[in-house]
Design a protein around this motif. Structure first.
Motif, PDB file in Angstrom:
ATOM      1  N   MET A   1      62.570  26.838  56.939  1.00 27.85           N
ATOM      2  CA  MET A   1      62.653  25.588  57.667  1.00 27.85           C
ATOM      3  C   MET A   1      61.631  25.555  58.801  1.00 27.85           C
ATOM      4  O   MET A   1      61.112  24.501  59.107  1.00 27.85           O
ATOM      5  CB  MET A   1      64.054  25.388  58.220  1.00 27.85           C
ATOM      6  N   LYS A   2      61.391  26.697  59.385  1.00 26.09           N
ATOM      7  CA  LYS A   2      60.440  26.743  60.488  1.00 26.09           C
ATOM      8  C   LYS A   2      59.066  26.239  60.043  1.00 26.09           C
ATOM      9  O   LYS A   2      58.408  25.499  60.763  1.00 26.09           O
ATOM     10  CB  LYS A   2      60.354  28.164  61.044  1.00 26.09           C
ATOM     11  N   ALA A   3      58.637  26.612  58.854  1.00 26.11           N
ATOM     12  CA  ALA A   3      57.328  26.190  58.350  1.00 26.11           C
ATOM     13  C   ALA A   3      57.255  24.677  58.172  1.00 26.11           C
ATOM     14  O   ALA A   3      56.214  24.067  58.444  1.00 26.11           O
ATOM     15  CB  ALA A   3      57.020  26.896  57.035  1.00 26.11           C
ATOM     16  N   ILE A   4      58.348  24.068  57.729  1.00 30.83           N
ATOM     17  CA  ILE A   4      58.352  22.602  57.576  1.00 30.83           C
ATOM     18  C   ILE A   4      58.199  21.936  58.934  1.00 30.83           C
ATOM     19  O   ILE A   4      57.422  20.993  59.082  1.00 30.83           O
ATOM     20  CB  ILE A   4      59.645  22.124  56.868  1.00 30.83           C
ATOM     21  N   TYR A   5      58.914  22.405  59.927  1.00 26.94           N
ATOM     22  CA  TYR A   5      58.785  21.850  61.270  1.00 26.94           C
ATOM     23  C   TYR A   5      57.359  21.981  61.783  1.00 26.94           C
ATOM     24  O   TYR A   5      56.780  21.038  62.297  1.00 26.94           O
ATOM     25  CB  TYR A   5      59.762  22.531  62.240  1.00 26.94           C
TER      26      TYR A   5
ATOM     27  N   THR B   1      54.530  22.538  60.077  1.00 23.85           N
ATOM     28  CA  THR B   1      53.534  21.856  59.258  1.00 23.85           C
ATOM     29  C   THR B   1      53.611  20.345  59.380  1.00 23.85           C
ATOM     30  O   THR B   1      52.590  19.673  59.545  1.00 23.85           O
ATOM     31  CB  THR B   1      53.689  22.267  57.779  1.00 23.85           C
ATOM     32  N   LEU B   2      54.805  19.791  59.296  1.00 23.34           N
ATOM     33  CA  LEU B   2      54.942  18.332  59.282  1.00 23.34           C
ATOM     34  C   LEU B   2      55.192  17.718  60.651  1.00 23.34           C
ATOM     35  O   LEU B   2      54.775  16.587  60.903  1.00 23.34           O
ATOM     36  CB  LEU B   2      56.065  17.916  58.319  1.00 23.34           C
ATOM     37  N   LEU B   3      55.868  18.428  61.525  1.00 21.23           N
ATOM     38  CA  LEU B   3      56.197  17.856  62.838  1.00 21.23           C
ATOM     39  C   LEU B   3      55.363  18.452  63.968  1.00 21.23           C
ATOM     40  O   LEU B   3      55.378  17.941  65.078  1.00 21.23           O
ATOM     41  CB  LEU B   3      57.689  18.062  63.142  1.00 21.23           C
ATOM     42  N   HIS B   4      54.667  19.534  63.667  1.00 23.57           N
ATOM     43  CA  HIS B   4      53.817  20.211  64.661  1.00 23.57           C
ATOM     44  C   HIS B   4      54.591  20.609  65.905  1.00 23.57           C
ATOM     45  O   HIS B   4      54.117  20.468  67.027  1.00 23.57           O
ATOM     46  CB  HIS B   4      52.591  19.353  65.019  1.00 23.57           C
ATOM     47  N   ARG B   5      55.800  21.069  65.651  1.00 26.14           N
ATOM     48  CA  ARG B   5      56.651  21.561  66.732  1.00 26.14           C
ATOM     49  C   ARG B   5      57.699  22.483  66.136  1.00 26.14           C
ATOM     50  O   ARG B   5      57.851  22.559  64.922  1.00 26.14           O
ATOM     51  CB  ARG B   5      57.310  20.420  67.493  1.00 26.14           C
ATOM     52  N   GLU B   6      58.403  23.178  66.994  1.00 27.94           N
ATOM     53  CA  GLU B   6      59.487  24.031  66.536  1.00 27.94           C
ATOM     54  C   GLU B   6      60.808  23.269  66.591  1.00 27.94           C
ATOM     55  O   GLU B   6      60.975  22.369  67.406  1.00 27.94           O
ATOM     56  CB  GLU B   6      59.580  25.281  67.404  1.00 27.94           C
ATOM     57  N   GLY B   7      61.705  23.639  65.726  1.00 30.35           N
ATOM     58  CA  GLY B   7      63.059  23.118  65.775  1.00 30.35           C
ATOM     59  C   GLY B   7      63.954  24.103  66.499  1.00 30.35           C
ATOM     60  O   GLY B   7      63.513  25.183  66.899  1.00 30.35           O
ATOM     61  N   THR B   8      65.186  23.734  66.631  1.00 30.46           N
ATOM     62  CA  THR B   8      66.164  24.643  67.231  1.00 30.46           C
ATOM     63  C   THR B   8      66.875  25.400  66.114  1.00 30.46           C
ATOM     64  O   THR B   8      66.781  25.028  64.936  1.00 30.46           O
ATOM     65  CB  THR B   8      67.211  23.856  68.042  1.00 30.46           C
TER      66      THR B   8
END
Length: 101
Positions: free
Chosen positions: A1-5, A7-14
């Motif tokens: 999931m980290k890679a999707i955040y 790559t697509l959102l250019h940020r980290e998730g929680t």
């Protein structure tokens, strides 16, 4: 999931974000989750902004951004590109950029 955040959102998730989406991957599959990210307002806003910069040489104003995001949700990125590159603003810019000097 980290890679999707990243790559697509250019940020980290929680960690809660990652757990939420990982659960949805288990329920619906990876392709479905990627499609949800791709079609989100956040990623479309970024793509609109990048296309504004590329085609019009500027960042979008808030109203323009909101309008094109709405359009992109309906007609996709190809329609968005066609709309921006078919605009009067693009035509005027192209006259300047590609004029014989």
């Amino acid at each position: 999931m980290k890679a999707i955040y990243e790559t697509l959102l250019h940020r980290e998730g929680t960690s809660a974000d990652y757990a939420f989406w990982s659960n949805l991957v288990n329920q619906h599959g990876r392709d479905w989750v990627v499609a949800q990210f791709w079609d989100s307002t956040e990623t479309i806003s970024e793509r609109v902004s990048l296309m504004y910069e590329h085609y019009l040489g500027r960042t979008p104003d808030p109203n323009g951004l909101a309008g094109w995001v709405s359009i992109a949700l309906q007609i996709g990125d190809s329609g968005l590109r066609a709309g921006l590159s078919g605009s009067d603003e693009y035509f005027g810019r192209s006259q300047y950029r590609f004029s014989e000097q």
